[in-house]
Write an enzyme that holds these catalytic residues in place. Structure first.
Site, PDB file in Angstrom:
ATOM      1  N   ASP A 173       0.938  -0.936  -0.041  1.00 50.86           N
ATOM      2  CA  ASP A 173       0.016  -0.072  -0.050  1.00 50.86           C
ATOM      3  C   ASP A 173       0.761   1.279  -0.026  1.00 50.86           C
ATOM      4  O   ASP A 173       1.881   1.475   0.823  1.00 50.86           O
ATOM      5  CB  ASP A 173      -0.995  -0.200   1.245  1.00 50.86           C
ATOM      6  CG  ASP A 173      -1.912   1.185   1.108  1.00 50.86           C
ATOM      7  OD1 ASP A 173      -3.016   0.842   0.558  1.00 50.86           O
ATOM      8  OD2 ASP A 173      -1.714   2.254   1.993  1.00 50.86           O
ATOM      9  N   ASN A 181      -2.184  12.669  -4.202  1.00 47.11           N
ATOM     10  CA  ASN A 181      -2.875  12.771  -5.542  1.00 47.11           C
ATOM     11  C   ASN A 181      -3.471  14.433  -5.262  1.00 47.11           C
ATOM     12  O   ASN A 181      -3.763  15.373  -6.291  1.00 47.11           O
ATOM     13  CB  ASN A 181      -4.193  11.828  -5.417  1.00 47.11           C
ATOM     14  CG  ASN A 181      -3.904  11.155  -6.618  1.00 47.11           C
ATOM     15  OD1 ASN A 181      -3.271  11.329  -7.461  1.00 47.11           O
ATOM     16  ND2 ASN A 181      -4.716   9.835  -6.315  1.00 47.11           N
ATOM     17  N   ASP A 190      -1.167   8.934 -11.388  1.00 48.69           N
ATOM     18  CA  ASP A 190      -0.728   8.100 -12.138  1.00 48.69           C
ATOM     19  C   ASP A 190       0.562   7.791 -12.620  1.00 48.69           C
ATOM     20  O   ASP A 190       0.781   6.450 -12.727  1.00 48.69           O
ATOM     21  CB  ASP A 190      -1.594   8.412 -13.617  1.00 48.69           C
ATOM     22  CG  ASP A 190      -3.163   8.325 -13.388  1.00 48.69           C
ATOM     23  OD1 ASP A 190      -3.784   7.902 -12.289  1.00 48.69           O
ATOM     24  OD2 ASP A 190      -3.752   8.900 -14.177  1.00 48.69           O
ATOM     25  N   GLU A 217      -4.179   2.583  -4.903  1.00 50.28           N
ATOM     26  CA  GLU A 217      -2.670   2.544  -4.561  1.00 50.28           C
ATOM     27  C   GLU A 217      -2.423   1.213  -3.943  1.00 50.28           C
ATOM     28  O   GLU A 217      -1.201   1.183  -3.353  1.00 50.28           O
ATOM     29  CB  GLU A 217      -2.411   3.879  -3.594  1.00 50.28           C
ATOM     30  CG  GLU A 217      -3.032   3.784  -2.184  1.00 50.28           C
ATOM     31  CD  GLU A 217      -4.484   4.078  -2.084  1.00 50.28           C
ATOM     32  OE1 GLU A 217      -4.859   4.178  -1.137  1.00 50.28           O
ATOM     33  OE2 GLU A 217      -5.116   4.289  -2.992  1.00 50.28           O
TER      34      GLU A 217
END
Length: 327
Positions: A173, A181, A190, A217
């Site tokens: 993770d 983000n 991305d 993620e």
């Protein structure tokens, strides 16, 4: 000097309808002359024969014409169509047979049908392969998706039990990815995920290693025939390599760069375990990592009550790793 010219195409053979019409027309003419009271030559030679015998000859002639027509249809249409149907059936079963040599070589209707079917089969196979690739791969990173994970686990779990080898599952993770983000934007997010996928490929390079993007993620790796310490070493190697890549993360309270937490679950050789149990164990190890400060890995063998947590170095200049038992 005169140029050599290749011979042009052969003129097409008479059509089936013309041949059949001509054959039946001649047969009807012969039968009509045999039964006529004033036949033309050469049927006039049969006028001295009993009418019933002439009737019998006409019927025999009609039967012979019918049988000859059936034989011609079977040879030139029935047999090629049967071979064509067999050829298409084997193609659909992916046997990849050779094209039957008895099929007509000229540019006939059957050849056109066969060529069209060949093109259709090739197109369908290409589209099927592309569709299968899309359904099993993550479009952003190119890694496998959850469907591929289910397929591989359904194969690997029974196989490792049969071969008496271990299987480890690493659940990965990205730490504080939502903050990344929000601060850098989704295109940068991305790009970050693609970089992490590349690090995973560089770390797990065996053909039997399965690398999956679960979504968002979260990533997952399945490795087989690897000892506990080697599974932990690979997890730490991946985590350290990502830190060396050094993707900036100004909004992370854990580190100045993007980091990951990794939960490692291992099913020892001969252990009978289902995929849900394995995933749950890896998820619990990941939870231990997050509760202990993130940017670290934790390992647990199936059946153990506690996980071993491997903590990241507190400062970049330090190279030692602090290993402790979780409470």
């Amino acid at each position: 000097m005169a140029q050599h010219r290749s011979p042009g195409p052969k003129p097409p053979a008479p059509r089936l309808g013309v041949r059949l019409t001509l054959g039946f027309g001649l047969a009807e003419l012969a039968i009509w002359q045999l039964l006529s009271p004033f036949p033309a030559w050469p049927f006039a030679l049969l006028t001295g024969i009993d009418p019933q015998l002439r009737m019998l000859i006409a019927l025999m002639l009609l039967a012979c014409g019918f049988v000859a027509t059936l034989a011609w249809l079977r040879r030139h249409i029935g047999r090629p169509l049967h071979e064509l149907a067999t050829y298409v059936g084997e193609q659909s079963q992916r046997i990849a047979p050779e094209t039957p040599a008895t099929l007509p070589a000229r540019a006939s209707d059957i050849d056109n049908i066969r060529a069209s079917i060949d093109r259709l089969i090739a197109t369908l196979e290409s589209q099927h392969a592309e569709l299968l690739k899309q359904t099993l791969n993550d479009p952003l990173t190119g890694l496998g998706n959850r469907r591929l994970l289910e397929q591989r686990l359904a194969t690997l779990l029974p196989l490792t039990r049969r071969l008496n080898t271990s299987l480890s599952l690493l659940m990965i993770d990205v730490d504080h990815f939502k903050a990344y983000n929000d601060y850098y934007g989704h295109p940068a997010g991305d790009t970050c995920l693609i970089e992490i996928a590349n690090v995973l490929r560089a770390t797990f390079r065996r053909e039997t290693d399965v690398i999956i993007r679960l979504g968002g993620e979260e990533f997952l790796v399945v490795i087989t025939d690897v000892a506990d310490r080697d599974a932990i070493r690979l997890a730490e190697a991946m985590r350290s390599m990502l830190q060396l890549v050094g993707i900036p993360h100004d909004k992370s309270p854990t580190a100045a760069t993007v980091t990951v937490s990794i939960g490692v679950a291992t099913a020892a050789a001969g252990t009978s375990v289902g995929p849900d149990t394995l995933l749950a164990c890896a998820d619990e190890c990941l939870y231990d990592c997050k509760a202990d400060g993130r940017n670290r890995s934790a390992h647990r063998r199936i059946g153990d009550a506690q996980a071993r947590v491997y903590t990241a170095p507190p400062a970049p200049e330090r190279s030692d790793t602090v290993i402790r038992e979780s409470a």
